[in-house]
Design an enzyme around this catalytic site. Structure first.
Site, PDB file in Angstrom:
ATOM      1  N   LYS A 178      35.926  26.650  33.017  1.00  0.00           N
ATOM      2  CA  LYS A 178      34.629  26.144  33.494  1.00  0.00           C
ATOM      3  C   LYS A 178      34.384  24.719  33.021  1.00  0.00           C
ATOM      4  CE  LYS A 178      32.875  29.566  35.860  1.00  0.00           C
ATOM      5  NZ  LYS A 178      32.365  29.491  37.226  1.00  0.00           N
TER       6      LYS A 178
ATOM      7  N   LYS B 219      36.136  33.439  45.676  1.00  0.00           N
ATOM      8  CA  LYS B 219      35.182  32.799  46.577  1.00  0.00           C
ATOM      9  C   LYS B 219      35.063  31.304  46.260  1.00  0.00           C
ATOM     10  CE  LYS B 219      30.793  32.976  48.613  1.00  0.00           C
ATOM     11  NZ  LYS B 219      30.214  33.655  49.722  1.00  0.00           N
TER      12      LYS B 219
ATOM     13  N   LYS C 128      44.606  32.795  42.334  1.00  0.00           N
ATOM     14  CA  LYS C 128      43.892  34.062  42.457  1.00  0.00           C
ATOM     15  C   LYS C 128      42.886  33.970  43.603  1.00  0.00           C
ATOM     16  CE  LYS C 128      40.189  34.702  39.980  1.00  0.00           C
ATOM     17  NZ  LYS C 128      39.109  35.033  39.050  1.00  0.00           N
TER      18      LYS C 128
HETATM   19  P1  AMP Z   1      33.913  38.580  40.092  1.00  0.00           P
HETATM   20  O1  AMP Z   1      33.578  38.215  41.484  1.00  0.00           O
HETATM   21  O2  AMP Z   1      34.626  37.496  39.353  1.00  0.00           O
HETATM   22  O3  AMP Z   1      32.763  39.159  39.342  1.00  0.00           O
HETATM   23  O4  AMP Z   1      34.994  39.740  40.199  1.00  0.00           O
HETATM   24  C1  AMP Z   1      34.610  41.081  40.410  1.00  0.00           C
HETATM   25  C2  AMP Z   1      35.740  41.997  40.044  1.00  0.00           C
HETATM   26  O5  AMP Z   1      36.831  41.774  40.934  1.00  0.00           O
HETATM   27  C3  AMP Z   1      36.284  41.736  38.632  1.00  0.00           C
HETATM   28  O6  AMP Z   1      36.649  42.962  38.057  1.00  0.00           O
HETATM   29  C4  AMP Z   1      37.470  40.863  38.873  1.00  0.00           C
HETATM   30  O7  AMP Z   1      38.430  40.990  37.848  1.00  0.00           O
HETATM   31  C5  AMP Z   1      37.981  41.411  40.195  1.00  0.00           C
HETATM   32  N1  AMP Z   1      38.676  40.365  40.962  1.00  0.00           N
HETATM   33  C6  AMP Z   1      38.140  39.229  41.432  1.00  0.00           C
HETATM   34  N2  AMP Z   1      39.054  38.497  42.076  1.00  0.00           N
HETATM   35  C7  AMP Z   1      40.221  39.194  42.005  1.00  0.00           C
HETATM   36  C8  AMP Z   1      41.547  38.972  42.471  1.00  0.00           C
HETATM   37  N3  AMP Z   1      41.856  37.871  43.172  1.00  0.00           N
HETATM   38  N4  AMP Z   1      42.486  39.897  42.199  1.00  0.00           N
HETATM   39  C9  AMP Z   1      42.182  41.017  41.507  1.00  0.00           C
HETATM   40  N5  AMP Z   1      40.945  41.295  41.037  1.00  0.00           N
HETATM   41  C10 AMP Z   1      39.974  40.396  41.271  1.00  0.00           C
END
Ligand code: AMP
Ligand code: TRP
Length: 338
Positions: free
Chosen positions: A127, A210, A207
């Site tokens: 960040k 969004k 990865k």
């Molecule tokens: P977040 O939007 O960062 O809060 O992610 C929500 C959940 O999805 C968390 O458990 C992340 O670890 C998982 N997640 C987000 N992006 C990915 C990705 N590209 N591959 C696997 N898991 C993901």
């Protein structure tokens, strides 16, 4: 399903079901990475565990500063989770800021957490790069609030993607620091991964996320999904249509594993150059569209009925009130607050 800290599979629940907790950022509509990496496990675990899922709007404030955007994205994420299979009769879904005890516990935990642990957190370092003009204090203390989210309910299993492994390790360290100073109070939570702990984005390198604009938005219209899949970067060494493909390094081929039992046959077609990348993308796009069609329908219904979503969320927060209050009372007493 695999766990981060123990090689053994998740055991069947005992008489009283152990508790699982996960938080998800209100980043808008859930994408393929969220679903394959985490939400599938949320859905699976709700059948056997006391499952609690939280949309972490307090956390989102560290990066999202437009109130209308935050409000809308919180609703979109709630509708996504319900559409993708969370069942309010089987699990508890709520919004973090509706249980403000999380922030009180975060403050109390902050007093056992060395700053050096927070400064070395990988996401904090990222960040600092991605939003250099907005290194707010919330970013530094983000993992303390995450630990509070989990342990206020004394949850032991945390379904997440691999990118959350460091945060989970820090939660465990914070628990140990607290228990050392004030006596055994919290269990150490451990991460639970799916068999797709890191889903790559359409760029084939980073990865899926969004904020990186490389998502496959599985709840969107079929045309959007098709366009995103067709834009995927595949095996960059496969130049000519007649070159043999390498399914091990091709993101499209890797994703086929989750959308049909015949993926090995598809891979074989690639290796022998019977099929090309475009053929593979068409197959994948069709399968994703088909797989998510019922969820998309539910999503649209929920979007048309925001009152229903709000009711689910407020019932969830209310259900958790006594648990949160119990933990806060116990911690206050142990720490010497009158
Ligand atoms: P977040 O939007 O960062 O809060 O992610 C929500 C959940 O999805 C968390 O458990 C992340 O670890 C998982 N997640 C987000 N992006 C990915 C990705 N590209 N591959 C696997 N898991 C993901
Ligand atoms: N940091 C997590 C993410 O970005 C979201 C989160 C907040 C979380 N609190 C949590 C995840 C508690 C698991 C448990 O995805």
């Amino acid at each position: 399903m695999t766990t981060a800290t123990a090689p053994d599979p998740v055991r069947a629940p005992a008489a009283t079901a152990p508790r699982t907790f996960s938080g998800i950022q209100p980043s808008g509509v859930a994408h393929l990475g969220n679903d394959l990496g985490a939400i599938r496990n949320y859905v699976k675990l709700q059948d056997e565990y006391d499952a609690i899922y939280c949309i972490v709007d307090y956390h989102a404030l560290t990066s999202t500063h437009d109130p209308d955007v935050l409000r809308a994205r919180t609703g979109d994420m709630a509708a996504s989770l319900l559409a993708l299979g969370l069942d309010p009769d089987k699990c508890t879904l709520f919004v973090q800021s509706h249980r403000p005890e999380h922030t009180e516990l975060a403050w109390l935990l902050a007093t056992v957490t060395p700053v050096s642990w927070l400064e070395r957190t990988p996401t904090y370092k990222e960040k600092r790069e991605s939003q250099p003009d907005d290194i707010n204090h919330g970013l530094l203390t983000y993992p303390v609030l995450q630990a509070a989210d989990i342990i206020i309910y004394k949850a032991t299993l945390v379904p997440v993607g691999r990118d959350q492994a460091a945060h989970l390790e820090l939660s465990r360290e914070i628990v140990r620091a607290f228990n050392n100073r004030y006596g055994e109070t919290f269990p150490e939570p451990r991460a639970v991964f799916t068999d797709a702990p890191t889903v790559l984005g359409t760029d084939g390198v980073r990865k899926m996320s969004k904020s990186l604009g490389n998502t496959i938005d599985v709840l969107s219209e079929p045309d959007v999904i098709r366009k995103q899949v067709m834009s995927m970067v595949t095996d960059t060494q496969r130049i000519l249509r007649t070159d043999p493909g390498r399914p091990e390094v091709c993101s499209v081929c890797q994703l086929q594993r989750f959308f049909g039992p015949d993926f090995e046959e598809l891979w074989d077609g690639e290796r022998t150059a019977r099929t090309g990348c475009v053929d593979m993308k068409r197959v994948l796009a069709d399968r994703i569209v088909r797989h998510y069609a019922p969820a998309r329908e539910r999503y649209l219904e929920l979007q048309a009925n925001p009152k229903l979503v709000d009711e689910v969320l407020s019932a969830g927060a209310n259900r958790l009130a006594p648990l949160a209050a119990d933990t806060i009372a116990e911690v206050r007493q142990k720490m010497g607050l009158r």
